[in-house]
Design a protein around this motif. Structure first.
Motif, short mmCIF file in Angstrom:
data_model
loop_
_atom_site.label_atom_id
_atom_site.label_comp_id
_atom_site.label_asym_id
_atom_site.label_seq_id
_atom_site.Cartn_x
_atom_site.Cartn_y
_atom_site.Cartn_z
N THR A 126 -30.18 7.76 -11.28
CA THR A 126 -30.18 8.89 -10.24
C THR A 126 -28.90 8.84 -9.64
O THR A 126 -28.49 8.06 -9.16
N THR A 127 -28.63 10.21 -9.39
CA THR A 127 -27.35 10.60 -8.61
C THR A 127 -27.95 10.76 -7.06
O THR A 127 -28.96 10.98 -6.99
N PRO A 128 -27.07 10.02 -6.22
CA PRO A 128 -27.16 10.04 -4.78
C PRO A 128 -27.36 11.54 -4.13
O PRO A 128 -26.77 12.55 -4.97
N GLU A 129 -28.00 11.84 -3.13
CA GLU A 129 -28.04 13.18 -2.37
C GLU A 129 -26.67 13.75 -2.12
O GLU A 129 -26.10 14.81 -2.29
N ASN A 130 -25.76 12.87 -1.62
CA ASN A 130 -24.67 13.38 -1.16
C ASN A 130 -23.28 12.89 -1.90
O ASN A 130 -22.54 11.88 -1.32
N GLN A 131 -23.34 13.31 -3.02
CA GLN A 131 -22.01 12.80 -3.85
C GLN A 131 -21.21 13.88 -4.21
O GLN A 131 -21.57 15.14 -4.22
N GLY A 162 -21.35 2.53 -27.09
CA GLY A 162 -19.86 2.22 -26.79
C GLY A 162 -19.34 3.35 -25.86
O GLY A 162 -18.37 2.87 -24.96
N MET A 163 -20.10 4.62 -25.64
CA MET A 163 -19.64 5.44 -24.36
C MET A 163 -20.24 4.94 -23.24
O MET A 163 -21.06 4.14 -23.22
N SER A 164 -19.49 5.23 -22.21
CA SER A 164 -20.37 5.12 -20.83
C SER A 164 -21.24 6.18 -20.22
O SER A 164 -20.99 7.08 -20.87
N VAL A 165 -22.04 5.82 -19.34
CA VAL A 165 -22.91 6.48 -18.95
C VAL A 165 -22.17 7.76 -18.26
O VAL A 165 -22.65 8.88 -18.41
N MET A 166 -20.92 7.47 -17.53
CA MET A 166 -20.28 8.64 -16.93
C MET A 166 -19.63 9.73 -18.14
O MET A 166 -19.57 10.79 -17.97
N GLU A 167 -19.24 8.90 -19.25
CA GLU A 167 -18.71 9.81 -20.05
C GLU A 167 -19.90 10.73 -20.84
O GLU A 167 -19.65 12.18 -20.98
N ALA A 168 -21.03 10.34 -20.89
CA ALA A 168 -22.28 11.03 -21.30
C ALA A 168 -22.68 12.06 -20.30
O ALA A 168 -23.10 13.30 -20.55
N ALA A 198 -15.37 6.35 -6.60
CA ALA A 198 -16.71 6.11 -6.37
C ALA A 198 -17.48 7.53 -6.97
O ALA A 198 -18.90 7.65 -6.49
N THR A 199 -16.72 8.45 -7.38
CA THR A 199 -17.39 9.47 -7.83
C THR A 199 -18.37 9.68 -8.95
O THR A 199 -18.85 10.75 -9.16
N CYS A 200 -18.64 8.45 -9.48
CA CYS A 200 -19.67 8.39 -10.52
C CYS A 200 -20.76 7.36 -10.13
O CYS A 200 -21.55 6.84 -10.88
N HIS A 201 -21.08 7.10 -8.92
CA HIS A 201 -21.91 6.58 -8.17
C HIS A 201 -23.38 6.77 -8.42
O HIS A 201 -23.75 8.07 -8.58
N VAL A 202 -23.92 5.84 -9.04
CA VAL A 202 -25.66 6.19 -9.49
C VAL A 202 -26.53 5.24 -9.04
O VAL A 202 -25.97 4.08 -8.74
N ASN A 211 -21.83 16.27 -20.81
CA ASN A 211 -23.24 17.02 -20.94
C ASN A 211 -23.27 18.00 -19.46
O ASN A 211 -24.44 18.34 -19.20
N MET A 212 -22.47 18.01 -18.62
CA MET A 212 -22.35 18.63 -17.40
C MET A 212 -23.30 18.15 -16.51
O MET A 212 -23.88 19.08 -15.81
N ILE A 213 -23.58 17.00 -16.39
CA ILE A 213 -24.73 16.50 -15.39
C ILE A 213 -23.94 16.72 -13.91
O ILE A 213 -22.91 16.17 -13.57
N PRO A 214 -24.77 17.27 -13.13
CA PRO A 214 -24.20 17.59 -11.77
C PRO A 214 -24.47 16.37 -10.92
O PRO A 214 -25.30 15.52 -11.29
N GLY A 215 -23.46 16.30 -10.15
CA GLY A 215 -23.49 14.77 -9.11
C GLY A 215 -22.58 13.89 -9.71
O GLY A 215 -22.50 12.90 -8.91
N ILE A 216 -22.06 14.04 -10.94
CA ILE A 216 -21.12 12.95 -11.41
C ILE A 216 -19.67 13.68 -11.82
O ILE A 216 -19.67 14.32 -12.79
#
Length: 105
Positions: free
Chosen positions: A100-105, A21-27, A47-51, A31-36
């Motif tokens: 996968t997070t994009p290189e230029n996010q 029920g959580m979004s991938v963004m919330e996860a 669009a700052t959660c683009h993957v 968990n302090m994932i860089p790039g999101i």
């Protein structure tokens, strides 16, 4: 619980678990994932959660709606497998999803 595997553009991977029920963004944020960055907090207003979703998972996602599709116009390096991870809700069917997070996010 569902597992999400985040990859960065350099090939580093990190596996996290989140409640269904959580979004991938919330996860990612929890968990302090860089790039999101998730500047809008999951309202599909940036669009700052683009993957990039791994090809093997694309068909398991619900299709993009018009709002998500238009927000992706603001992301860099959009590809066929681009999604806003605020719009991907975790479930048993998505256990193990890889993004996968994009290189230029």
């Amino acid at each position: 619980m569902a597992k999400v595997i985040f990859h960065d553009h350099q090939g580093n991977s990190r596996e996290v678990e989140a409640k269904n029920g959580m979004s991938v963004m919330e996860a990612a944020i929890a968990n302090m994932i860089p790039g999101i960055d998730a500047d809008c907090g999951g309202a599909c207003a940036c669009a700052t959660c683009h993957v990039y979703v791994a090809d093997s998972w694309i068909d398991k996602l619900k299709p993009k709606d018009d709002m998500e599709d238009s927000m992706l116009d603001f992301a860099d390096e959009v590809q066929d497998n681009s999604r806003l991870c605020c719009q991907i809700l975790l479930s048993d069917e998505l256990d193990g999803i890889e993004v996968t997070t994009p290189e230029n996010q």
